[in-house]
Design a protein around this motif. Structure first.
Motif, PDB file in Angstrom:
ATOM      1  N   HIS A   9       0.863  -1.180   0.000  1.00  0.00           N
ATOM      2  CA  HIS A   9       0.000   0.000   0.000  1.00  0.00           C
ATOM      3  C   HIS A   9       0.899   1.230   0.000  1.00  0.00           C
ATOM      4  O   HIS A   9       1.862   1.299   0.767  1.00  0.00           O
ATOM      5  CB  HIS A   9      -0.911   0.032   1.232  1.00  0.00           C
ATOM      6  CG  HIS A   9      -1.817  -1.151   1.315  1.00  0.00           C
ATOM      7  ND1 HIS A   9      -2.835  -1.385   0.412  1.00  0.00           N
ATOM      8  CD2 HIS A   9      -1.869  -2.167   2.196  1.00  0.00           C
ATOM      9  CE1 HIS A   9      -3.459  -2.486   0.743  1.00  0.00           C
ATOM     10  NE2 HIS A   9      -2.895  -2.986   1.817  1.00  0.00           N
ATOM     11  N   GLU A  11       0.896   5.731  -1.242  1.00  0.00           N
ATOM     12  CA  GLU A  11       0.111   6.873  -1.696  1.00  0.00           C
ATOM     13  C   GLU A  11       0.082   6.902  -3.219  1.00  0.00           C
ATOM     14  O   GLU A  11       1.100   6.679  -3.876  1.00  0.00           O
ATOM     15  CB  GLU A  11       0.697   8.164  -1.148  1.00  0.00           C
ATOM     16  CG  GLU A  11       0.582   8.288   0.367  1.00  0.00           C
ATOM     17  CD  GLU A  11       1.106   9.617   0.865  1.00  0.00           C
ATOM     18  OE1 GLU A  11       1.007  10.620   0.118  1.00  0.00           O
ATOM     19  OE2 GLU A  11       1.626   9.644   1.993  1.00  0.00           O
ATOM     20  N   GLU A  12      -1.073   7.210  -3.756  1.00  0.00           N
ATOM     21  CA  GLU A  12      -1.263   7.249  -5.200  1.00  0.00           C
ATOM     22  C   GLU A  12      -0.277   8.191  -5.884  1.00  0.00           C
ATOM     23  O   GLU A  12       0.204   7.926  -6.988  1.00  0.00           O
ATOM     24  CB  GLU A  12      -2.698   7.671  -5.503  1.00  0.00           C
ATOM     25  CG  GLU A  12      -3.059   7.645  -6.961  1.00  0.00           C
ATOM     26  CD  GLU A  12      -4.522   8.006  -7.192  1.00  0.00           C
ATOM     27  OE1 GLU A  12      -4.864   8.205  -8.366  1.00  0.00           O
ATOM     28  OE2 GLU A  12      -5.301   8.102  -6.232  1.00  0.00           O
ATOM     29  N   LYS A  13       0.085   9.259  -5.211  1.00  0.00           N
ATOM     30  CA  LYS A  13       0.991  10.258  -5.799  1.00  0.00           C
ATOM     31  C   LYS A  13       2.402   9.707  -6.038  1.00  0.00           C
ATOM     32  O   LYS A  13       3.196  10.327  -6.737  1.00  0.00           O
ATOM     33  CB  LYS A  13       1.057  11.504  -4.919  1.00  0.00           C
ATOM     34  CG  LYS A  13       1.720  11.274  -3.570  1.00  0.00           C
ATOM     35  CD  LYS A  13       1.730  12.529  -2.736  1.00  0.00           C
ATOM     36  CE  LYS A  13       2.426  12.283  -1.406  1.00  0.00           C
ATOM     37  NZ  LYS A  13       2.427  13.472  -0.572  1.00  0.00           N
ATOM     38  N   LYS A  39      -6.916   0.822  -7.082  1.00  0.00           N
ATOM     39  CA  LYS A  39      -7.434   1.905  -6.246  1.00  0.00           C
ATOM     40  C   LYS A  39      -8.750   1.433  -5.658  1.00  0.00           C
ATOM     41  O   LYS A  39      -9.755   1.347  -6.353  1.00  0.00           O
ATOM     42  CB  LYS A  39      -7.610   3.172  -7.071  1.00  0.00           C
ATOM     43  CG  LYS A  39      -6.293   3.648  -7.659  1.00  0.00           C
ATOM     44  CD  LYS A  39      -6.485   4.804  -8.600  1.00  0.00           C
ATOM     45  CE  LYS A  39      -5.141   5.120  -9.257  1.00  0.00           C
ATOM     46  NZ  LYS A  39      -5.249   6.185 -10.225  1.00  0.00           N
ATOM     47  N   GLU A  40      -8.720   1.098  -4.365  1.00  0.00           N
ATOM     48  CA  GLU A  40      -9.890   0.519  -3.723  1.00  0.00           C
ATOM     49  C   GLU A  40     -10.896   1.567  -3.271  1.00  0.00           C
ATOM     50  O   GLU A  40     -12.078   1.329  -3.261  1.00  0.00           O
ATOM     51  CB  GLU A  40      -9.449  -0.342  -2.551  1.00  0.00           C
ATOM     52  CG  GLU A  40      -8.586  -1.517  -3.009  1.00  0.00           C
ATOM     53  CD  GLU A  40      -8.031  -2.311  -1.865  1.00  0.00           C
ATOM     54  OE1 GLU A  40      -8.700  -2.416  -0.822  1.00  0.00           O
ATOM     55  OE2 GLU A  40      -6.919  -2.834  -2.007  1.00  0.00           O
ATOM     56  N   ASN A  41     -10.408   2.704  -2.849  1.00  0.00           N
ATOM     57  CA  ASN A  41     -11.269   3.808  -2.414  1.00  0.00           C
ATOM     58  C   ASN A  41     -10.404   5.063  -2.369  1.00  0.00           C
ATOM     59  O   ASN A  41      -9.297   5.072  -2.877  1.00  0.00           O
ATOM     60  CB  ASN A  41     -11.932   3.506  -1.060  1.00  0.00           C
ATOM     61  CG  ASN A  41     -10.916   3.118  -0.005  1.00  0.00           C
ATOM     62  OD1 ASN A  41      -9.877   3.754   0.124  1.00  0.00           O
ATOM     63  ND2 ASN A  41     -11.207   2.068   0.750  1.00  0.00           N
ATOM     64  N   ASP A  42     -10.898   6.100  -1.750  1.00  0.00           N
ATOM     65  CA  ASP A  42     -10.149   7.361  -1.715  1.00  0.00           C
ATOM     66  C   ASP A  42      -8.906   7.312  -0.834  1.00  0.00           C
ATOM     67  O   ASP A  42      -8.048   8.181  -0.921  1.00  0.00           O
ATOM     68  CB  ASP A  42     -11.051   8.506  -1.240  1.00  0.00           C
ATOM     69  CG  ASP A  42     -12.117   8.854  -2.269  1.00  0.00           C
ATOM     70  OD1 ASP A  42     -11.921   8.536  -3.464  1.00  0.00           O
ATOM     71  OD2 ASP A  42     -13.133   9.445  -1.881  1.00  0.00           O
ATOM     72  N   THR A  43      -8.806   6.296   0.023  1.00  0.00           N
ATOM     73  CA  THR A  43      -7.691   6.274   0.968  1.00  0.00           C
ATOM     74  C   THR A  43      -6.712   5.118   0.760  1.00  0.00           C
ATOM     75  O   THR A  43      -5.616   5.150   1.292  1.00  0.00           O
ATOM     76  CB  THR A  43      -8.208   6.205   2.418  1.00  0.00           C
ATOM     77  OG1 THR A  43      -8.985   5.014   2.577  1.00  0.00           O
ATOM     78  CG2 THR A  43      -9.057   7.419   2.747  1.00  0.00           C
ATOM     79  N   THR A  44      -7.097   4.099   0.001  1.00  0.00           N
ATOM     80  CA  THR A  44      -6.230   2.935  -0.138  1.00  0.00           C
ATOM     81  C   THR A  44      -5.851   2.698  -1.596  1.00  0.00           C
ATOM     82  O   THR A  44      -6.723   2.535  -2.446  1.00  0.00           O
ATOM     83  CB  THR A  44      -6.914   1.667   0.410  1.00  0.00           C
ATOM     84  OG1 THR A  44      -7.292   1.896   1.764  1.00  0.00           O
ATOM     85  CG2 THR A  44      -5.976   0.468   0.343  1.00  0.00           C
ATOM     86  N   THR A  45      -4.561   2.689  -1.853  1.00  0.00           N
ATOM     87  CA  THR A  45      -4.048   2.351  -3.176  1.00  0.00           C
ATOM     88  C   THR A  45      -3.035   1.228  -2.993  1.00  0.00           C
ATOM     89  O   THR A  45      -2.124   1.335  -2.172  1.00  0.00           O
ATOM     90  CB  THR A  45      -3.379   3.568  -3.848  1.00  0.00           C
ATOM     91  OG1 THR A  45      -4.336   4.632  -3.923  1.00  0.00           O
ATOM     92  CG2 THR A  45      -2.904   3.233  -5.242  1.00  0.00           C
TER      93      THR A  45
END
Length: 88
Positions: A9, A11-13, A39-45
């Motif tokens: 896991h 951060e997407e950035k 990308k599972e949701n707004d907080t988990t990548t």
């Protein structure tokens, strides 16, 4: 030889930096990798690196390189390897 799948896991950035990491592995460990993202949701990548037909020593070398890279200082990597089953 097995295929290695390393997931974590992050951060997407960090996607661009992780793509550079896979290129670095290719240059230093002489193995072509692929990078996947979920990308599972707004907080988990979740990212996953895959390397085909690699020896256990190559997998250890990749993980040693990762342990020395500041990019992975706060990222827990999970490495698994599988042998593909071919049709008889």
């Amino acid at each position: 030889m097995p295929d290695a799948f390393i997931w974590y896991h992050a951060e997407e950035k960090l996607e661009s930096e992780l793509m550079q990491w896979v290129d670095e592995v290719q240059k230093k460990a002489d193995v072509q990798g692929k990078l996947y993202v979920r990308k599972e949701n707004d907080t988990t990548t979740t990212f996953m690196e895959s390397y085909s037909d690699v020896t256990s020593s190559t997998i250890k070398r990749i993980e040693k390189m990762a342990s020395e890279n500041p990019l992975f200082a706060d990222i827990e990597r999970r490495c698994e390897s599988f042998v593909r089953i071919d049709k008889l």
